[in-house]
Design a protein around this motif. Structure first.
Motif, short mmCIF file in Angstrom:
data_model
loop_
_atom_site.label_atom_id
_atom_site.label_comp_id
_atom_site.label_asym_id
_atom_site.label_seq_id
_atom_site.Cartn_x
_atom_site.Cartn_y
_atom_site.Cartn_z
N GLN A 107 -4.95 16.07 -7.25
CA GLN A 107 -4.86 14.51 -6.70
C GLN A 107 -6.19 14.33 -5.65
OE1 GLN A 107 -2.88 11.82 -7.36
NE2 GLN A 107 -2.61 13.42 -9.10
N PRO A 108 -6.52 15.35 -5.09
CA PRO A 108 -7.50 14.69 -4.16
C PRO A 108 -8.81 14.35 -5.13
CG PRO A 108 -6.65 16.69 -3.22
CD PRO A 108 -6.04 16.51 -4.25
N LEU A 154 -8.16 10.90 -6.82
CA LEU A 154 -8.00 9.95 -5.89
C LEU A 154 -9.60 9.39 -5.56
CD1 LEU A 154 -5.30 10.47 -3.35
CD2 LEU A 154 -5.56 8.87 -4.99
N TRP A 155 -10.48 10.47 -5.20
CA TRP A 155 -11.92 9.92 -4.83
C TRP A 155 -12.43 9.53 -6.20
CZ3 TRP A 155 -15.13 9.83 -1.10
CH2 TRP A 155 -15.09 10.20 0.20
N ARG A 213 -15.85 30.51 -2.26
CA ARG A 213 -14.48 30.89 -2.76
C ARG A 213 -14.63 31.70 -4.17
NH1 ARG A 213 -11.89 25.34 -5.35
NH2 ARG A 213 -12.88 24.22 -3.73
N LEU A 236 -17.34 22.88 5.46
CA LEU A 236 -17.17 21.54 5.09
C LEU A 236 -17.66 20.56 6.03
CD1 LEU A 236 -15.26 19.78 3.10
CD2 LEU A 236 -13.42 19.92 4.48
N LEU A 256 -6.09 2.54 -2.51
CA LEU A 256 -7.10 2.77 -1.52
C LEU A 256 -8.38 1.75 -1.75
CD1 LEU A 256 -7.29 6.83 -1.48
CD2 LEU A 256 -6.52 5.13 0.17
N ILE A 278 -10.49 11.07 3.89
CA ILE A 278 -11.16 12.20 4.57
C ILE A 278 -10.14 13.22 4.28
CG2 ILE A 278 -11.58 13.38 6.74
CD1 ILE A 278 -13.82 11.83 5.89
N PHE A 336 0.84 4.07 -2.76
CA PHE A 336 0.46 5.50 -2.42
C PHE A 336 1.32 6.69 -2.46
CE2 PHE A 336 -1.73 8.53 0.33
CZ PHE A 336 -3.08 8.54 -0.32
N LEU A 379 -18.19 16.14 6.29
CA LEU A 379 -17.22 15.42 6.73
C LEU A 379 -18.06 14.44 7.94
CD1 LEU A 379 -14.18 17.42 7.79
CD2 LEU A 379 -14.57 15.98 5.96
N THR A 413 1.40 9.78 -5.01
CA THR A 413 0.18 10.81 -4.71
C THR A 413 0.33 11.45 -3.36
OG1 THR A 413 -1.94 11.10 -4.95
CG2 THR A 413 -1.33 8.80 -4.30
N GLY A 461 -20.05 10.63 -8.29
CA GLY A 461 -19.93 11.19 -6.88
C GLY A 461 -21.25 11.43 -6.15
N ARG A 510 -9.34 18.70 -1.14
CA ARG A 510 -10.13 19.08 -2.24
C ARG A 510 -11.07 20.67 -1.96
NH1 ARG A 510 -14.05 20.96 -4.66
NH2 ARG A 510 -15.47 19.86 -5.93
N MET A 565 0.66 15.58 -2.44
CA MET A 565 -0.32 16.24 -1.37
C MET A 565 0.53 16.68 -0.37
SD MET A 565 -3.97 14.30 -1.99
CE MET A 565 -3.47 12.79 -1.15
N PHE A 595 -26.58 16.99 -1.42
CA PHE A 595 -25.06 16.68 -2.01
C PHE A 595 -24.70 17.86 -2.72
CE2 PHE A 595 -23.05 15.90 -5.83
CZ PHE A 595 -21.59 15.27 -5.30
N ALA A 641 -8.01 13.82 2.02
CA ALA A 641 -8.21 14.36 0.51
C ALA A 641 -9.41 15.08 0.28
CB ALA A 641 -8.03 13.01 -0.25
N LEU A 642 -10.48 14.58 0.92
CA LEU A 642 -11.81 15.52 0.78
C LEU A 642 -11.56 17.14 1.42
CD1 LEU A 642 -14.65 15.30 0.07
CD2 LEU A 642 -15.26 14.69 2.35
N PHE A 692 1.00 -1.20 -0.01
CA PHE A 692 0.02 0.09 0.03
C PHE A 692 0.76 1.23 0.17
CE2 PHE A 692 -2.05 3.53 2.02
CZ PHE A 692 -3.49 3.54 1.30
#
Lengths: 341, 293
Positions: free
Chosen positions: B166-167, B170-171, A276, A326, B111, B124, A10, A330, A13, B289, B130, A17, A265, B126-127, A6
């Motif tokens: 990337q984020p 990835l999702w 933004r 956000l 993932l 999360i 990973f 979450l 990427t 999504g 984003r 980030m 959503f 990544a979210l 993994f």
């Protein structure tokens, strides 16, 4: 999958980030508590036979040495956050003490850049989001009744406002509402006022920005709702029809509840995206009437003097704002995840 | 559909068609108008005297003897060297899409195939990433980039755009890979493949629909970006969008707005073609999504 495998999958990427998203956030926070060094001053006394004068000059050498030794600047704590360009606590307290009523107080607040930007950003976010959902829903319901062949064409044209570069889209709109443009002319004719100019009026500018925002984002809502409509429970609709439900009642009691998760959503995504708001303000050349936090950052960073610390402080406050918006997303993701376990 | 068996009353059908026509005009008219106007002179495109001038090209005909003129395009492409910006955009988009898909595919695959708890937390994070507006990150880049002397060049911008991409990548890929049955690569592993071989020989051949859709959105992000490209590229390396913004600064004073109009039309054309060919992928990507969430 093993931890080791993994990790290697990973790594690229994750590294990207970490270096270009996580590290800049840290760097922004750091920069926001440091201010640029004051130039080092030296005072030299030059005496002529008759008098002595004191002369203050900038010691270039020492200033450069200081800047190189501590590139971040001098530590000022949260000072930048509270200065006039940001939260302006002193000015707000002053305005609160001196103004007689709330209207006067808010008028004073409107002169402070941060509150001016917040006023527009919040108005924009909370008018554009509900309106684009309603319009997107209406388009989806209307398109769903069309013949199959027409649907593709309608979807093609509907996608354009969303796919187009935001800056380009806002410029196209701006040229049309210019008082010499076609919409500007039309508006003047409508209210029979040949001098009407959108560019000169704050109210009209806000309305145009909001209309642009809806134009740009309604297609997203439309596409998502349209996809949702394809999974409507047929049997429920039929049952309702047998029970004699009218068309409106079918929409109100079956279609809308079925699409409700999608509405949430879209609302959550759009709240974050509209907060933004930035390109339209540049495209509409609207900074005199409406600004946003993102625009303030852009303005501080650009130009001759790059005000990195000021921009960093605004960035941190923007990040906090986004984080607040956000949090419901979450919480939702967390609940979904718990549900799956 | 069941509701079609009961025909809608005439008034409702009229209302629906009227609304769709209204929306189509709203969505498409600005583009058609600007495309038409880009072949006119400024006095026609911005006409205070008579708006029909923009349709007939009255002043264009008087100046150039024909109602259409390519002067705006000539000014933008040749005089202001807009073609440089076009090439730069091409380079940036190509490299952003390729890099971002390569590393995003590996990450997204990992993932989707790991059942440990940390995959959830990575998603999360990544979210959260984003949701960060790119402009807030830019103020964090400038100081180090100046320090290392990498500001203003294309590779820096490409790497930054890849990271910002990337984020989302990835999702998107994570959910696509979850729809590919695990049994496929597990049986390959039973046959003696390593995880990477299983990925390379079993998953890669079937992953293209998802990768193409994700690639489209990566392309759009790189192509449409204004905040990062305008702040991180020097004048000679500008891509199309900051170049258009720069036109505005100079053209309003010089009276060459038509250069900007021509540039705007040129920048929109590739997006038109993209939507024409990939409409289905774009729609499926937008809903992927949503329907899951």
């Amino acid at each position: 999958m093993k931890h080791r495998t993994f990790f290697w999958f990973f790594l690229p990427t994750g590294l990207a980030m970490l270096l270009f998203i996580a590290a800049p956030i840290v760097s922004v926070v750091l920069q926001s508590v440091f201010a640029p060094h004051e130039p080092v001053l030296i005072t030299a006394q030059t005496c002529t036979p008759f008098s002595c004068t004191e002369e203050t000059t900038i010691d270039q050498e020492a200033t450069r040495a200081l800047r190189e030794a501590k590139p971040l600047g001098r530590f000022v704590g949260l000072d930048i956050y509270f200065n006039r360009g940001h939260l302006a606590t002193a000015e707000v307290a002053e305005a609160w003490r001196t103004s007689d009523n709330l209207t006067a107080f808010f008028h004073e607040l409107g002169d402070l850049p941060f509150y001016r930007a917040m006023a527009f950003t919040l108005t924009y976010t909370f008018t554009v989001t509900p309106l684009l959902i309603i319009i997107g829903m209406a388009i989806a319901l209307a398109v769903n009744t069309l013949a199959q062949k027409l649907k593709g064409v309608v979807i093609f044209f509907s996608l354009l406002p969303m796919i187009v570069t935001p800056l380009v889209g806002s410029l196209i709109m701006f040229w049309m509402i210019d008082n010499r443009g076609v919409l500007g002319n039309f508006l003047s004719w409508l209210v029979s006022d040949p001098d009407l100019s959108v560019k000169a009026s704050t109210g009209l500018m806000w309305i145009s920005l909001i209309v642009y925002g809806i134009w740009h984002s309604a297609p997203f809502a439309f596409v998502v709702f349209y996809a949702g409509l394809q999974t409507l429970p047929e049997d429920q609709i039929e049952a309702a029809q047998i029970d004699g439900a009218s068309r409106w009642q079918q929409v109100r009691y079956i279609v809308v509840p079925h699409l409700m998760p999608l509405v949430t959503f879209v609302a959550l995504i759009q709240l974050m995206d509209n907060f933004r708001v930035f390109e339209p303000i540049v495209g509409f050349n609207a900074a005199a009437h409406a600004t946003s936090l993102s625009w303030i950052i852009f303005n501080d960073l650009g130009g001759e003097t790059r005000q990195l610390s000021a921009a960093a402080a605004t960035s941190v406050m923007t990040i906090i704002g986004v984080a607040i918006l956000l949090s419901p997303v979450l919480v939702r993701t967390w609940r979904d995840f718990k549900g799956k376990m | 559909m069941a509701s079609k068996t009961l025909r809608a009353p005439f008034s409702l059908r009229l209302l629906t068609s009227g609304f769709i026509v209204f929306w189509l005009i709203l969505a498409a008219f600005p583009f058609v108008w600007t495309l038409w106007g880009s072949f006119k002179v400024e006095l026609d495109f911005f006409s205070i005297a008579d708006w029909t001038n923009a349709l007939t090209g009255y002043n264009t005909e008087r100046t150039y003897g024909s109602p259409f003129t390519g002067v705006g395009y000539h000014g933008a492409w040749v005089q202001e060297e807009f073609w440089r910006a076009v090439i730069n955009t091409g380079i940036v988009c190509l490299f952003v899409v390729c890099t971002s898909l390569t590393i995003g595919t590996l990450g997204g695959y990992a993932l989707s195939r790991s059942a440990f708890r940390y995959t959830f937390w990575l998603l999360i994070i990544a979210l959260i990433f984003r949701a960060m507006p790119p402009i807030t990150l830019v103020s964090g880049y400038l100081l180090p980039f100046f320090e290392w002397n990498v500001w203003g060049i294309l590779p820096t911008t490409i790497i930054v755009l890849v990271a910002i991409n990337q984020p989302f990548t990835l999702w998107m890929l994570h959910s696509f890979f979850q729809n590919i049955p695990k049994e496929l690569d597990e049986s390959a592993k039973v046959d003696g493949c390593t995880q990477f071989q299983a990925f390379r020989w079993v998953i890669v051949p079937v992953m293209w629909p998802g990768v193409i859709t994700t690639g489209l959105f990566s392309f759009l992000l790189a192509y449409n970006d204004f905040a990062v490209t305008s702040m991180l590229l020097s004048e000679s390396n500008r891509t199309m969008v900051p170049e258009i913004a720069a036109f505005l600064g100079t053209t309003y004073t010089e009276g060459n707005v038509m250069f900007a109009v021509a540039a705007v039309v040129s920048a929109t054309a590739p997006l038109f073609i993209l939507v024409m060919f990939f409409q289905r992928q774009i729609v499926s990507g937008l809903t992927a999504g949503a329907v899951k969430g």
